[in-house]
Design an enzyme around this catalytic site. Structure first.
Site, short mmCIF file in Angstrom:
data_model
loop_
_atom_site.label_atom_id
_atom_site.label_comp_id
_atom_site.label_asym_id
_atom_site.label_seq_id
_atom_site.Cartn_x
_atom_site.Cartn_y
_atom_site.Cartn_z
N SER A 62 50.55 41.65 42.78
CA SER A 62 50.57 41.15 44.15
C SER A 62 52.01 40.93 44.60
CB SER A 62 49.81 39.83 44.24
OG SER A 62 48.46 40.04 43.94
N GLU A 71 47.51 29.10 35.93
CA GLU A 71 46.76 29.79 36.98
C GLU A 71 45.39 29.16 37.17
OE1 GLU A 71 46.46 33.97 36.31
OE2 GLU A 71 45.92 34.39 38.38
N GLU A 102 32.89 37.87 34.23
CA GLU A 102 32.36 38.10 32.88
C GLU A 102 33.34 37.62 31.81
OE1 GLU A 102 32.47 40.22 35.40
OE2 GLU A 102 30.32 40.32 35.85
#
Lengths: 364, 401
Positions: free
Chosen positions: B159, B242, B371
């Site tokens: 990003s 994070e 997941e």
């Protein structure tokens, strides 16, 4: 109020769990399931000896003067072990409603007995399918209560009730002794909850609160009852999750523990998420009892705890496979309790509506 | 430390004076370049006003307040729609990592202040074409080169790399050992010779992500963060940060009160939709979920302040909040009937349901796919077995491709 537990609260959690673990007897719990009107008398004696009945009663009435957080910690442990004593939450609602009213004589008559475990109280608010009807059909005329109230936990052994009724065309909270009251026992799938409908036919009733004050007090007591029950549900959900986890680690198929299959491990991880959200909502609600948004937070706790326990119980049985549906394993005690706790205080359908109404009020 | 309510009031006052110049309305119709420039000016103003680096240490140019102060400020800030998106990752992960690991404190302080003022932007170069969920399987090559290092390879999904001045990067320094053990962590100068960032569009035309190519990019050994071969540990520390940075109970989408207002305005069967039981159920369920996440987050910050380790339940935040946002966005589009088909490409994902729905799948993948998060919860918290991993313990260069 902080949302971290202090040392005394941690100690209550640990000590109450130790006592309950000591007394745990699966066979006794299984025996209670089939017998209407039965409960775990031995465990109830321990609860009284431990002072749990006195916990949230103010000190001036012989109680310990502790609050919702402490009561919730005990409820969580009761839930974990699917105990057969349904009285603590109902007692607390009864106490709260007496405290909300201004009848000092009634408080002095009942609260010390509740604290000492000599009497059992319930709050009877619901009628028919509504846990909290806007205009209750049960009516007080000249100090006499008539009408029937929907089944509540503990009703079959309760000595007194605070009843949501109509008096002088307004809603009211009234105190009734249950000596002569007819109790229509519910033959239930979870009999140690002691569910019974209360049928009044001219019972002597003392008005505690009327009108809007009564409605507010009843709603707040219902919300507090919801938080205590949500703690019990969270405890049950956590325990069902742990049982499922332990079994999945032990049981092998296709050459490995079934917990190694993602279909199983992810299912257990999802239950963990639901249980932790429920716990977080319970902690949040318990800390906000004196805030304007308490009812909203109680709704959130109640909804997430019902979802967590139902899911945990349902999935724990599924993860066990065939052994999960046997009588003797007793996993069905969680399945039964998850459903009974979800239904007994107004189902999620009720709490969803109430939550949104509270939100609408807040953002209007 | 300033009391939270007092701090909130101060923040509100200041933010309201900035809304006209930097808020959602001021940004409408700006080109990406103009919006970034506005964002940089906003960050500088925020720093000058004492709201930059709220919970960062004073020695590095921060304000030394608590994580809760930061949340309070950002909650208020998010309402007004300021152009802060370019700086979120920069200040969220790379800056805390260099504060924690780099030894040249004077240099770190310069970087922190420049990043807080929006003058410099950092990116995080982790994922690669062949390494996403399996981060430790990355192939970016770091070779010893004289006293320093040389990087060759490709990163993906980075990003803001095309806007970045610096980056943090994990690379393979030793392919002869099992995959987790052969990684080393560095910071890189994104303007260095041989670095090329190529932005590409996501499904909603948003230009955030980049492919980044490294062709014989030279680093000094001073750019290494942590020990040689210890890169995976630093990467995990980054991802732990994070976990809390990525915590927004609304999944960075519209809030529940926003949905409530919407459901009052839109009709279903001739009545306000909010009277419909299905809608009430959805509101209640999503409110309960998000309230639980907020409570978890607040408790985590209180515990950190009290010097305790927050519980592992913080890892639920992204998993639960983004799924909630996805379902609620779908429901909102359904509720609008044929009008739900309309799309305004300029609308933001906090206040437009279609924009929210179009961009939400990214949230379920970036920073750990659902997941993988479930695996982490199952394995790290609940002690369930790891998946079958044929590459376990095998030297990286012997793993079948």
């Amino acid at each position: 109020m902080t949302i971290l537990y202090d040392e005394a609260q941690e100690a209550i959690a640990v000590e109450s769990r130790r006592v309950l673990d000591d007394k745990y007897d699966l066979q006794r719990l299984l025996d209670l399931v089939d017998v209407t009107g039965s409960f775990d008398e031995e465990l109830w004696q321990s609860a009284v000896e431990q002072g749990w009945t006195a916990l949230a009663v103010p000190e001036q009435y012989g109680g310990l003067g502790l609050g919702l957080v402490e009561l919730g910690l005990i409820a969580q442990n009761l839930g974990a072990l699917t105990v057969g004593v349904p009285f603590l939450s109902g007692n607390d609602a009864f106490v709260q409603l007496l405290l909300a009213g201004s009848d000092e004589a009634a408080r002095e008559a009942w609260l010390p007995r509740i604290a000492a475990g000599e009497a059992i109280g319930v709050a009877a608010l619901g009628e028919g399918t509504s846990p909290f009807p806007a205009a209750p059909a049960a009516t007080v005329v000249d100090g006499k209560l008539s009408g029937s109230k929907a089944a509540v936990a503990g009703a079959l052994k309760a000595d007194a009730a605070v009843v949501w009724a109509s008096a002088n065309g307004k809603p009211a909270l009234v105190l009734v002794e249950l000596d002569d009251t007819m109790r229509r026992a519910v033959d239930s799938f979870d009999n140690s909850r002691l569910y019974g409908e209360l049928v009044f036919d001219g019972a002597a009733a003392t008005v505690l609160l009327e009108g809007e004050a009564a409605r507010k007090a009843a709603l707040k007591a219902l919300a507090r009852l919801a938080v205590v029950t949500a703690c019990e549900q969270t405890g049950g959900g956590e325990q069902a999750m742990k049982i499922a986890r332990d079994y999945a680690l032990e049981r092998k198929a296709f050459g490995q523990p079934i917990a190694a299959f993602q279909s199983i491990k992810h299912r257990i991880a999802e239950i963990y998420g639901l249980v932790e959200l429920a716990r977080a909502n319970c902690i949040d609600a318990a800390a906000r009892e004196s805030e304007a948004d308490f009812v909203l937070k109680a709704c959130a706790a109640r909804l997430s705890a019902s979802e967590a326990y139902d899911t945990a119980a349902r999935d724990a049985v599924q993860i066990h496979g065939g052994i999960g549906v046997t009588w003797q394993l007793g996993l069905h005690l969680h399945m039964r309790r998850a459903r009974s706790l979800s239904a007994e205080l107004g189902s999620p359908l009720f709490w969803e509506d109430l939550l949104v109404s509270e939100l609408e009020g807040a953002t209007a | 430390m300033i009391d939270l309510d007092e701090f909130r009031a101060k923040a509100r006052d200041w933010l309201s004076t900035m809304a006209g110049e930097f808020g959602r309305e001021a940004r409408r119709g700006l080109s990406p370049e103009q919006d970034l420039a506005l964002g940089r000016r906003y960050m500088a103003a925020k720093y000058e006003a004492g709201f930059g680096g709220i919970n960062m240490p004073v020695e590095f140019g921060g304000r030394g307040l608590s994580g809760l102060h930061k949340i309070v400020f950002e909650t208020e800030e998010m309402e007004i729609g300021f152009p802060t998106v370019y700086f979120g990752i920069s200040l969220g992960m790379p800056i805390p990592i260099i504060m924690k690991f780099c030894e040249d404190k004077a240099w770190v302080r310069e970087r922190v202040i420049a990043a807080l003022r929006g003058e410099e932007i950092w990116c995080q170069l982790f994922s690669e074409p062949a390494a996403g969920s399996d981060l430790a399987g990355l192939r970016m090559k770091a070779e010893q080169d004289g006293n320093g290092w040389k990087l060759n390879g490709q990163k993906l999904w980075t990003s803001h790399a095309h806007l970045a001045d610096y980056g943090i990067i994990v690379a393979r320094s030793d392919p002869n050992v099992p995959k987790h053990k052969g990684l080393t962590y560095f910071w890189v100068d994104m303007h260095a010779q041989g670095v090329e960032a190529k932005p590409f569009e996501l499904l909603d035309h948003e230009v955030v992500c980049n492919e980044v190519f490294f062709d014989d990019v030279k680093l000094t050994d001073g750019q290494r963060i942590g020990p040689v071969g210890g890169g995976f540990g630093v990467a995990l520390a980054t991802l732990m940060i994070e976990r809390y940075v990525a915590g927004d109970a609304d999944g960075f989408g519209p809030t529940i009160p926003f949905f409530v207002d919407f459901a009052r305005d839109v009709e279903l069967n001739g009545r306000p939709a909010i009277e419909d039981g299905r809608i009430r159920s959805a509101i209640a369920r999503n409110y309960a979920l998000r309230n639980g996440l907020r409570s978890i987050r607040d408790r985590a910050f209180l515990m950190m302040e009290a010097g305790m380790e927050p519980g592992p339940e913080g890892s639920l935040s992204k998993l639960a909040s983004v799924r909630s946002r996805q379902k609620l966005s779908e429901l909102a589009i359904d509720l609008r009937g044929a009008a739900g088909l309309a799309y305004d490409p300029d609308a933001g994902s906090k206040e437009d349901w279609v924009s929210s729905w179009l961009s939400v799948p990214t949230g379920r993948i970036a920073g750990g796919a659902d997941e993988m998060l479930l695996n982490t919860i199952a394995e790290r918290i609940l002690g369930l077995p790891q998946d079958h991993r044929p590459d376990k313990g095998v030297p990286f260069n012997q793993i079948p491709a």
